[in-house]
Design an enzyme around this catalytic site. Structure first.
Site, mmCIF file in Angstrom:
data_model
loop_
_atom_site.group_PDB
_atom_site.id
_atom_site.type_symbol
_atom_site.label_atom_id
_atom_site.label_comp_id
_atom_site.label_asym_id
_atom_site.label_seq_id
_atom_site.Cartn_x
_atom_site.Cartn_y
_atom_site.Cartn_z
ATOM 1 N N ARG A 114 37.730 -5.795 -26.908
ATOM 2 C CA ARG A 114 38.351 -4.666 -26.387
ATOM 3 C C ARG A 114 40.053 -4.817 -26.261
ATOM 4 O O ARG A 114 40.233 -5.686 -25.645
ATOM 5 C CB ARG A 114 37.726 -4.122 -25.206
ATOM 6 C CG ARG A 114 38.484 -2.938 -24.637
ATOM 7 C CD ARG A 114 37.974 -1.634 -25.519
ATOM 8 N NE ARG A 114 38.599 -0.488 -24.691
ATOM 9 C CZ ARG A 114 38.388 0.785 -24.912
ATOM 10 N NH1 ARG A 114 37.608 1.089 -26.175
ATOM 11 N NH2 ARG A 114 39.093 1.495 -24.585
ATOM 12 N N GLU A 157 8.580 -8.111 -3.811
ATOM 13 C CA GLU A 157 8.483 -9.657 -3.194
ATOM 14 C C GLU A 157 9.085 -9.824 -2.026
ATOM 15 O O GLU A 157 9.527 -10.948 -1.590
ATOM 16 C CB GLU A 157 8.934 -10.591 -4.160
ATOM 17 C CG GLU A 157 8.040 -10.548 -5.591
ATOM 18 C CD GLU A 157 7.635 -11.773 -6.284
ATOM 19 O OE1 GLU A 157 7.282 -12.617 -5.419
ATOM 20 O OE2 GLU A 157 7.141 -11.904 -7.306
ATOM 21 N N GLY A 174 33.706 3.106 -19.833
ATOM 22 C CA GLY A 174 32.876 4.075 -20.148
ATOM 23 C C GLY A 174 31.555 3.782 -20.970
ATOM 24 O O GLY A 174 30.411 4.136 -20.854
ATOM 25 N N GLU A 185 0.753 -1.380 -0.124
ATOM 26 C CA GLU A 185 -0.277 0.076 -0.035
ATOM 27 C C GLU A 185 1.179 1.293 -0.021
ATOM 28 O O GLU A 185 1.904 1.143 0.233
ATOM 29 C CB GLU A 185 -1.002 -0.032 1.161
ATOM 30 C CG GLU A 185 -1.851 -1.406 1.391
ATOM 31 C CD GLU A 185 -2.850 -1.301 2.432
ATOM 32 O OE1 GLU A 185 -2.599 -0.488 3.241
ATOM 33 O OE2 GLU A 185 -3.637 -2.120 2.138
ATOM 34 N N GLN A 213 44.195 -10.307 -15.466
ATOM 35 C CA GLN A 213 43.603 -10.967 -14.252
ATOM 36 C C GLN A 213 42.589 -10.192 -13.909
ATOM 37 O O GLN A 213 41.548 -10.568 -13.181
ATOM 38 C CB GLN A 213 44.697 -11.357 -13.363
ATOM 39 C CG GLN A 213 45.219 -12.571 -13.664
ATOM 40 C CD GLN A 213 46.123 -13.071 -12.590
ATOM 41 O OE1 GLN A 213 46.508 -12.454 -11.707
ATOM 42 N NE2 GLN A 213 46.410 -14.514 -12.728
ATOM 43 N N GLY A 227 1.327 3.425 2.324
ATOM 44 C CA GLY A 227 1.942 3.769 3.480
ATOM 45 C C GLY A 227 2.377 2.513 3.886
ATOM 46 O O GLY A 227 2.698 2.654 5.356
ATOM 47 N N THR A 278 11.507 -6.892 0.685
ATOM 48 C CA THR A 278 12.862 -6.442 0.361
ATOM 49 C C THR A 278 13.713 -7.502 0.853
ATOM 50 O O THR A 278 13.474 -8.611 1.482
ATOM 51 C CB THR A 278 13.190 -5.140 1.234
ATOM 52 O OG1 THR A 278 12.802 -5.633 2.702
ATOM 53 C CG2 THR A 278 12.150 -4.001 0.951
ATOM 54 N N GLY A 337 4.475 -1.416 3.377
ATOM 55 C CA GLY A 337 4.815 -2.501 2.517
ATOM 56 C C GLY A 337 5.469 -3.702 3.214
ATOM 57 O O GLY A 337 4.811 -4.786 3.257
HETATM 58 N N1 CAA Z 1 3.622 -19.240 5.735
HETATM 59 C C1 CAA Z 1 2.506 -19.516 6.575
HETATM 60 N N2 CAA Z 1 1.973 -18.908 7.645
HETATM 61 C C2 CAA Z 1 2.622 -17.660 7.670
HETATM 62 C C3 CAA Z 1 3.977 -17.414 7.250
HETATM 63 C C4 CAA Z 1 4.495 -18.322 6.056
HETATM 64 N N3 CAA Z 1 5.504 -17.938 5.218
HETATM 65 N N4 CAA Z 1 4.691 -16.183 7.623
HETATM 66 C C5 CAA Z 1 3.874 -16.138 8.819
HETATM 67 N N5 CAA Z 1 2.983 -16.990 8.820
HETATM 68 C C6 CAA Z 1 1.726 -16.910 9.844
HETATM 69 C C7 CAA Z 1 2.491 -17.252 11.224
HETATM 70 O O1 CAA Z 1 2.508 -18.512 11.698
HETATM 71 C C8 CAA Z 1 1.441 -16.331 12.388
HETATM 72 O O2 CAA Z 1 0.191 -17.296 12.266
HETATM 73 P P1 CAA Z 1 -0.521 -17.439 13.593
HETATM 74 O O3 CAA Z 1 -0.729 -16.131 14.556
HETATM 75 O O4 CAA Z 1 -1.733 -18.206 13.342
HETATM 76 O O5 CAA Z 1 0.575 -18.216 14.598
HETATM 77 C C9 CAA Z 1 0.958 -15.399 11.161
HETATM 78 O O6 CAA Z 1 1.161 -15.618 9.824
HETATM 79 C C10 CAA Z 1 1.713 -13.958 11.617
HETATM 80 O O7 CAA Z 1 2.898 -14.287 11.441
HETATM 81 P P2 CAA Z 1 4.384 -13.298 12.013
HETATM 82 O O8 CAA Z 1 3.647 -12.610 13.350
HETATM 83 O O9 CAA Z 1 5.445 -13.917 11.952
HETATM 84 O O10 CAA Z 1 3.939 -11.981 10.967
HETATM 85 P P3 CAA Z 1 4.713 -10.567 10.849
HETATM 86 O O11 CAA Z 1 3.753 -9.627 11.037
HETATM 87 O O12 CAA Z 1 5.664 -10.659 12.011
HETATM 88 O O13 CAA Z 1 5.341 -10.451 9.263
HETATM 89 C C11 CAA Z 1 6.988 -10.719 7.648
HETATM 90 C C12 CAA Z 1 6.123 -11.169 8.849
HETATM 91 C C13 CAA Z 1 7.769 -12.012 7.175
HETATM 92 C C14 CAA Z 1 7.659 -9.459 7.768
HETATM 93 C C15 CAA Z 1 5.740 -10.414 6.603
HETATM 94 O O14 CAA Z 1 5.077 -9.237 6.741
HETATM 95 C C16 CAA Z 1 6.413 -10.350 5.235
HETATM 96 O O15 CAA Z 1 6.728 -11.079 4.453
HETATM 97 N N6 CAA Z 1 6.546 -9.011 4.469
HETATM 98 C C17 CAA Z 1 7.021 -8.603 3.377
HETATM 99 C C18 CAA Z 1 5.765 -8.678 2.444
HETATM 100 C C19 CAA Z 1 6.177 -8.622 0.994
HETATM 101 O O16 CAA Z 1 6.929 -9.342 0.707
HETATM 102 N N7 CAA Z 1 5.657 -7.664 0.039
HETATM 103 C C20 CAA Z 1 5.898 -7.722 -1.220
HETATM 104 C C21 CAA Z 1 4.671 -7.559 -1.977
HETATM 105 S S1 CAA Z 1 4.597 -8.202 -3.530
HETATM 106 C C22 CAA Z 1 5.376 -7.311 -4.679
HETATM 107 O O17 CAA Z 1 6.460 -7.039 -4.536
HETATM 108 C C23 CAA Z 1 4.541 -6.761 -5.818
HETATM 109 C C24 CAA Z 1 4.786 -7.017 -7.161
HETATM 110 O O18 CAA Z 1 4.221 -6.606 -8.085
HETATM 111 C C25 CAA Z 1 6.063 -7.772 -7.707
#
Ligand code: CAA
Length: 378
Positions: free
Chosen positions: A267, A362, A339, A126, A278, A128, A364, A130
């Site tokens: 080149r 996907e 260059g 979103e 090397q 605000g 950082t 990510g």
């Molecule tokens: N698989 C299954 N379940 C998972 C999981 C996984 N990989 N990771 C976490 N969970 C579950 C946990 O078990 C937990 O469940 P319970 O509460 O039931 O036990 C719940 O989800 C919450 O987990 P966390 O407390 O660990 O979650 P968090 O808030 O700390 O976040 C994070 C973890 C790894 C930081 C995550 O937020 C994350 O991956 N953030 C990055 C987001 C991202 O990758 N965005 C990219 C967008 S896509 C893109 O880039 C667009 C494009 O167009 C290419």
């Protein structure tokens, strides 16, 4: 342990390699300059079976696995990472439907993508928000047989062009991940609009958009899984789709190495080709070391997915390692070109601009390290 590809995989790899050479490389620089998505490449990819190949057979698709998807990915990204992102991001939109959707939903949403060239999109980030994906602000309000969606999504590849967007929203801002839902929103939904994000550093042949939802009514039959599953569907999706990012990164690194070899052989300096120094040889050797180890890592992660085994740790390592390795290869590729590497006449400056995004989208690479460390410490 067997590292050989079977006949079908070799054919698939060759198909993708030829496609990159004939359909992508000749137009990549031009579409990058124009900041335009080459739709004809999407159509040609559809015709030869390289578009959305993971759609399962029961929905009319080829049902390819992750390993095969990554073999294709390395080849297409060799041609242009931006164009590959268009196809890869479509798989990112398909994956949550495979993970959280019923067979009926898979047939309904994915079936049409097997009939004509079309893309999917995945909308989590979103304006605000990510990295803290569970802290999303896009709201879904209960309205009987539908959800009313309000909010905005940012940095969405294929957003607006895609036939549908898988949108993650919360039903309660204070509810954390347990309040999230995953909704499939068709592109013609009333109240849905989109804005193209311009002037990107690289990957300019892919479309990146802001998506806006104003009282968009989404029927509950378009909800993947149950209320509370949204965040987990997103995480399980990314655990898989980070691997094709790694494969694409290896493709970029290979391109950087091969372009560097070609240039360095031609080149001359101090009366001989610069390949005889090397200083240059070591750069090429470093690139090869990174490519070989990166490929092993993405292939291992992809193999785990196909075996139905846990793969989040390996996919995070593959994504972070390969994108950083490829950034370094592209950077050194420019250095080898001197260059000439700094201007658009040779392809290496584009490789560097393109691969930077692989370290950001996907999740950082800092988030990948969070995932890796949590796996170590749990
Ligand atoms: N698989 C299954 N379940 C998972 C999981 C996984 N990989 N990771 C976490 N969970 C579950 C946990 O078990 C937990 O469940 P319970 O509460 O039931 O036990 C719940 O989800 C919450 O987990 P966390 O407390 O660990 O979650 P968090 O808030 O700390 O976040 C994070 C973890 C790894 C930081 C995550 O937020 C994350 O991956 N953030 C990055 C987001 C991202 O990758 N965005 C990219 C967008 S896509 C893109 O880039 C667009 C494009 O167009 C290419």
């Amino acid at each position: 342990m067997d590292f050989t590809l079977n006949d079908e995989q070799r054919q698939l790899q060759q198909l993708a390699r030829d496609f990159a050479r004939k359909e992508i490389i000749p137009i990549a620089a031009e579409y990058d300059r124009r900041e335009e998505l080459p739709w004809q490449v999407v159509e040609k990819a559809f015709e030869v079976g390289l578009l959305n190949p993971t759609i399962p057979e029961h929905a009319g698709g080829l049902g390819l696995g992750m390993f095969d998807e990554c073999l294709i990915g390395e080849e297409l990204a060799y041609g242009c990472m931006g164009i590959y992102t268009v196809l890869m991001a479509s798989e990112l939109g398909i994956a949550p439907i495979l993970i959280g959707g019923t067979e009926e939903q898979q047939a309904r949403f994915l079936g049409p993508l097997t009939e004509k060239a079309g893309l999917a999109a995945f909308a989590l980030s979103e304006p605000g928000n990510g990295s803290d994906a569970a802290g999303m602000a896009t709201m879904a309000r209960d309205d009987g047989d539908a959800w009313i969606l309000n909010g905005a999504k940012m940095w969405i590849s294929n957003g607006g062009l895609a036939e549908f967007n898988v949108v993650f929203a919360t039903t309660d801002k204070n509810g954390g991940h347990k309040a999230t839902v995953a909704l499939v929103v068709p592109k013609d939904a009333e109240g849905f609009s989109h804005n193209k994000i311009k002037h990107k550093m690289g990957q300019r042949a892919s479309l990146t958009s802001e998506l806006v939802f104003e009282d968009v009514r989404v029927l509950k039959e378009n909800q993947l899984g149950r209320l509370g599953d949204g965040f987990k569907i997103a995480m399980k999706t990314l655990d898989k789709t980070r691997i094709p990012v790694a494969a694409g990164s290896v493709g970029i690194a290979r391109r950087a190495m091969e372009e560097s070899i070609k240039y360095a052989k031609e080149r001359e300096a101090f009366g001989k080709p610069i390949t005889e120094f090397q200083a240059i040889q070591f750069k090429l050797a470093e690139m090869a070391m990174g490519i070989e180890t990166g490929r092993l890592m993405y292939q291992k992660a992809a193999w785990l997915v196909d075996q139905g085994m846990p793969h989040g740790f390996e996919s995070a390592i593959a994504k972070a390692y390969c994108s950083e390795m490829a950034f370094s290869a592209a950077n050194e590729g420019i250095q080898v070109h001197g260059g000439y590497g700094y201007v658009g006449e040779y392809p290496v400056e584009k490789l560097l601009r393109d691969v930077k995004l692989n370290m950001i989208y996907e999740g950082t690479n800092e988030i990948q390290r969070v995932v890796i460390a949590r796996n170590l410490l749990k």
